[in-house]
Scaffold this motif. Structure first.
Motif, PDB file in Angstrom:
ATOM      1  N   GLU A  62     -25.393  10.623 -26.582  1.00  0.00           N
ATOM      2  CA  GLU A  62     -24.185   9.807 -26.581  1.00  0.00           C
ATOM      3  C   GLU A  62     -23.060  10.462 -25.793  1.00  0.00           C
ATOM      4  N   SER A  63     -23.035  11.786 -25.736  1.00  0.00           N
ATOM      5  CA  SER A  63     -21.961  12.446 -24.993  1.00  0.00           C
ATOM      6  C   SER A  63     -22.078  12.178 -23.497  1.00  0.00           C
ATOM      7  N   LYS A  64     -23.270  11.780 -23.042  1.00  0.00           N
ATOM      8  CA  LYS A  64     -23.439  11.461 -21.626  1.00  0.00           C
ATOM      9  C   LYS A  64     -22.634  10.220 -21.262  1.00  0.00           C
ATOM     10  N   TYR A  65     -22.432   9.338 -22.243  1.00  0.00           N
ATOM     11  CA  TYR A  65     -21.714   8.094 -21.973  1.00  0.00           C
ATOM     12  C   TYR A  65     -20.221   8.223 -22.231  1.00  0.00           C
ATOM     13  N   ALA A  66     -19.790   9.330 -22.746  1.00  0.00           N
ATOM     14  CA  ALA A  66     -18.367   9.520 -22.969  1.00  0.00           C
ATOM     15  C   ALA A  66     -17.678   9.623 -21.614  1.00  0.00           C
ATOM     16  N   VAL A  67     -16.593   8.899 -21.477  1.00  0.00           N
ATOM     17  CA  VAL A  67     -15.894   8.837 -20.201  1.00  0.00           C
ATOM     18  C   VAL A  67     -14.775   9.862 -20.203  1.00  0.00           C
ATOM     19  N   ARG A  68     -14.742  10.648 -19.158  1.00  0.00           N
ATOM     20  CA  ARG A  68     -13.621  11.564 -18.993  1.00  0.00           C
ATOM     21  C   ARG A  68     -12.569  10.817 -18.203  1.00  0.00           C
ATOM     22  N   GLU A  69     -11.551  10.372 -18.896  1.00  0.00           N
ATOM     23  CA  GLU A  69     -10.555   9.494 -18.290  1.00  0.00           C
ATOM     24  C   GLU A  69      -9.496  10.303 -17.551  1.00  0.00           C
ATOM     25  N   PRO A  70      -9.060   9.777 -16.410  1.00  0.00           N
ATOM     26  CA  PRO A  70      -7.931  10.412 -15.725  1.00  0.00           C
ATOM     27  C   PRO A  70      -6.671  10.304 -16.573  1.00  0.00           C
ATOM     28  N   ILE A  71      -5.764  11.220 -16.374  1.00  0.00           N
ATOM     29  CA  ILE A  71      -4.514  11.239 -17.146  1.00  0.00           C
ATOM     30  C   ILE A  71      -3.722   9.980 -16.854  1.00  0.00           C
ATOM     31  N   GLY A  72      -3.299   9.313 -17.897  1.00  0.00           N
ATOM     32  CA  GLY A  72      -2.457   8.130 -17.763  1.00  0.00           C
ATOM     33  C   GLY A  72      -3.201   6.829 -17.540  1.00  0.00           C
ATOM     34  N   LEU A  73      -4.546   6.849 -17.549  1.00  0.00           N
ATOM     35  CA  LEU A  73      -5.316   5.633 -17.279  1.00  0.00           C
ATOM     36  C   LEU A  73      -5.032   4.550 -18.319  1.00  0.00           C
ATOM     37  N   TRP A 140     -14.292  -2.211 -13.636  1.00  0.00           N
ATOM     38  CA  TRP A 140     -14.168  -3.615 -13.246  1.00  0.00           C
ATOM     39  C   TRP A 140     -12.773  -4.152 -13.548  1.00  0.00           C
ATOM     40  N   THR A 141     -12.152  -3.671 -14.607  1.00  0.00           N
ATOM     41  CA  THR A 141     -10.783  -4.083 -14.922  1.00  0.00           C
ATOM     42  C   THR A 141      -9.836  -3.649 -13.809  1.00  0.00           C
ATOM     43  N   LEU A 142      -9.960  -2.397 -13.397  1.00  0.00           N
ATOM     44  CA  LEU A 142      -9.102  -1.888 -12.318  1.00  0.00           C
ATOM     45  C   LEU A 142      -9.394  -2.588 -10.998  1.00  0.00           C
ATOM     46  N   LEU A 143     -10.666  -2.875 -10.748  1.00  0.00           N
ATOM     47  CA  LEU A 143     -11.031  -3.572  -9.507  1.00  0.00           C
ATOM     48  C   LEU A 143     -10.505  -5.011  -9.512  1.00  0.00           C
ATOM     49  N   THR A 144     -10.521  -5.656 -10.665  1.00  0.00           N
ATOM     50  CA  THR A 144      -9.956  -7.010 -10.780  1.00  0.00           C
ATOM     51  C   THR A 144      -8.467  -6.991 -10.463  1.00  0.00           C
ATOM     52  N   GLU A 145      -7.768  -6.024 -11.039  1.00  0.00           N
ATOM     53  CA  GLU A 145      -6.328  -5.917 -10.785  1.00  0.00           C
ATOM     54  C   GLU A 145      -6.056  -5.622  -9.314  1.00  0.00           C
ATOM     55  N   ALA A 146      -6.816  -4.722  -8.729  1.00  0.00           N
ATOM     56  CA  ALA A 146      -6.610  -4.356  -7.324  1.00  0.00           C
ATOM     57  C   ALA A 146      -6.905  -5.526  -6.394  1.00  0.00           C
ATOM     58  N   SER A 147      -7.982  -6.256  -6.667  1.00  0.00           N
ATOM     59  CA  SER A 147      -8.306  -7.393  -5.793  1.00  0.00           C
ATOM     60  C   SER A 147      -7.262  -8.501  -5.925  1.00  0.00           C
ATOM     61  N   LEU A 181      -1.600  -2.165  -6.365  1.00  0.00           N
ATOM     62  CA  LEU A 181      -2.869  -2.026  -5.649  1.00  0.00           C
ATOM     63  C   LEU A 181      -3.265  -0.564  -5.482  1.00  0.00           C
ATOM     64  N   LEU A 182      -2.341   0.261  -5.032  1.00  0.00           N
ATOM     65  CA  LEU A 182      -2.646   1.667  -4.772  1.00  0.00           C
ATOM     66  C   LEU A 182      -2.978   2.435  -6.050  1.00  0.00           C
ATOM     67  N   VAL A 183      -2.195   2.221  -7.103  1.00  0.00           N
ATOM     68  CA  VAL A 183      -2.452   2.944  -8.353  1.00  0.00           C
ATOM     69  C   VAL A 183      -3.770   2.499  -8.974  1.00  0.00           C
ATOM     70  N   SER A 184      -4.044   1.203  -8.948  1.00  0.00           N
ATOM     71  CA  SER A 184      -5.306   0.705  -9.508  1.00  0.00           C
ATOM     72  C   SER A 184      -6.505   1.246  -8.736  1.00  0.00           C
ATOM     73  N   LEU A 185      -6.414   1.270  -7.405  1.00  0.00           N
ATOM     74  CA  LEU A 185      -7.508   1.824  -6.607  1.00  0.00           C
ATOM     75  C   LEU A 185      -7.675   3.323  -6.828  1.00  0.00           C
ATOM     76  N   LEU A 186      -6.582   4.032  -7.028  1.00  0.00           N
ATOM     77  CA  LEU A 186      -6.663   5.466  -7.299  1.00  0.00           C
ATOM     78  C   LEU A 186      -7.399   5.731  -8.616  1.00  0.00           C
ATOM     79  N   HIS A 188      -9.429   3.675 -10.114  1.00  0.00           N
ATOM     80  CA  HIS A 188     -10.806   3.204  -9.936  1.00  0.00           C
ATOM     81  C   HIS A 188     -11.640   4.290  -9.249  1.00  0.00           C
ATOM     82  N   TYR A 189     -11.076   4.921  -8.243  1.00  0.00           N
ATOM     83  CA  TYR A 189     -11.773   5.995  -7.533  1.00  0.00           C
ATOM     84  C   TYR A 189     -12.033   7.190  -8.456  1.00  0.00           C
ATOM     85  N   GLN A 190     -11.020   7.568  -9.245  1.00  0.00           N
ATOM     86  CA  GLN A 190     -11.173   8.715 -10.135  1.00  0.00           C
ATOM     87  C   GLN A 190     -12.221   8.452 -11.218  1.00  0.00           C
ATOM     88  N   LEU A 191     -12.301   7.235 -11.713  1.00  0.00           N
ATOM     89  CA  LEU A 191     -13.324   6.910 -12.711  1.00  0.00           C
ATOM     90  C   LEU A 191     -14.717   6.922 -12.107  1.00  0.00           C
TER      91      LEU A 191
END
Length: 198
Positions: A62-73, A140-147, A181-186, A188-191
């Motif tokens: 299960e720890s393999k699926y734990a997401v290491r989230e960027p700060i402030g996501l 996908w949430t971040l990509l939806t917002e960016a698009s 757009l820029l923050v959402s893409l950033l 998305h890239y970090q995730l």
């Protein structure tokens, strides 16, 4: 009649059972390693994960699926969800005021209300992204917002070029869309980056 107490001998105490003996094969390190090798645990799998038991190997770690989230996501997704919800409700309830901020007031309120309905739908996706733990849903949430921001930037820019005017409200809208757009893409890239193993 007088009874005499019978003097019967007391039974001898029973000897205590011998202490339980451990099997030497279980405590023997070589035997345990052989058992683990037969079970197929303890070694690395294709993903480089080391499973400590057959259960974790079969069910997955299960720890393999734990997401290491960027700060402030989470704060960013929450802020985006609030922003989209507020703009959507403004477009639904006060369509003419929202349109007058960007363009000249020569449109019908139904198109602005449709815009508000679409924004409200996107805000529901963003609210889902606030509470999810799945990496793919957040991406996908971040990509939806960016698009959405990219498309709205293009549509607004073309509309302003056709009208030949640029108001302060339109300029702030374009700058806000670029920022979103820029923050959402950033994020998305970090995730999407693979975490480095230490």
């Amino acid at each position: 009649m007088e009874t005499t107490p019978s003097l019967s001998p007391t039974p001898p105490p029973t000897p205590a059972p011998p202490p339980l003996m451990k099997k030497h094969s279980q405590s023997d390190l070589v035997s345990r390693l052989k058992t683990r090798k037969v079970l197929g645990v303890g070694g690395e799998d294709d993903d480089g994960e080391v499973h400590r038991s057959k259960i974790s190997q079969v069910l997955g770690n299960e720890s393999k699926y734990a997401v290491r989230e960027p700060i402030g996501l989470r704060a960013w997704i929450f802020l985006s969800a609030v922003l989209f919800t507020l703009i959507a409700l403004t477009a639904l309830v006060f369509p003419s005021q929202l349109y007058e901020v960007v363009f000249e007031p020569s449109t019908t309120s139904i198109s602005i209300r449709l815009y508000g309905g679409a924004l409200l739908s996107i805000s529901l996706i963003l609210w889902n992204g606030v509470y999810t733990a799945e990496k793919a849903v957040m991406q996908w949430t971040l990509l939806t917002e960016a698009s959405y921001c990219a498309l709205q930037f293009l549509v607004t820019s073309v509309s302003l070029l056709e009208l030949g005017s640029l108001s302060d409200g339109a300029l702030w809208l374009l700058l806000g869309e670029v920022l979103l757009l820029l923050v959402s893409l950033l994020y998305h890239y970090q995730l999407g980056r693979r975490a480095k193993k230490i």
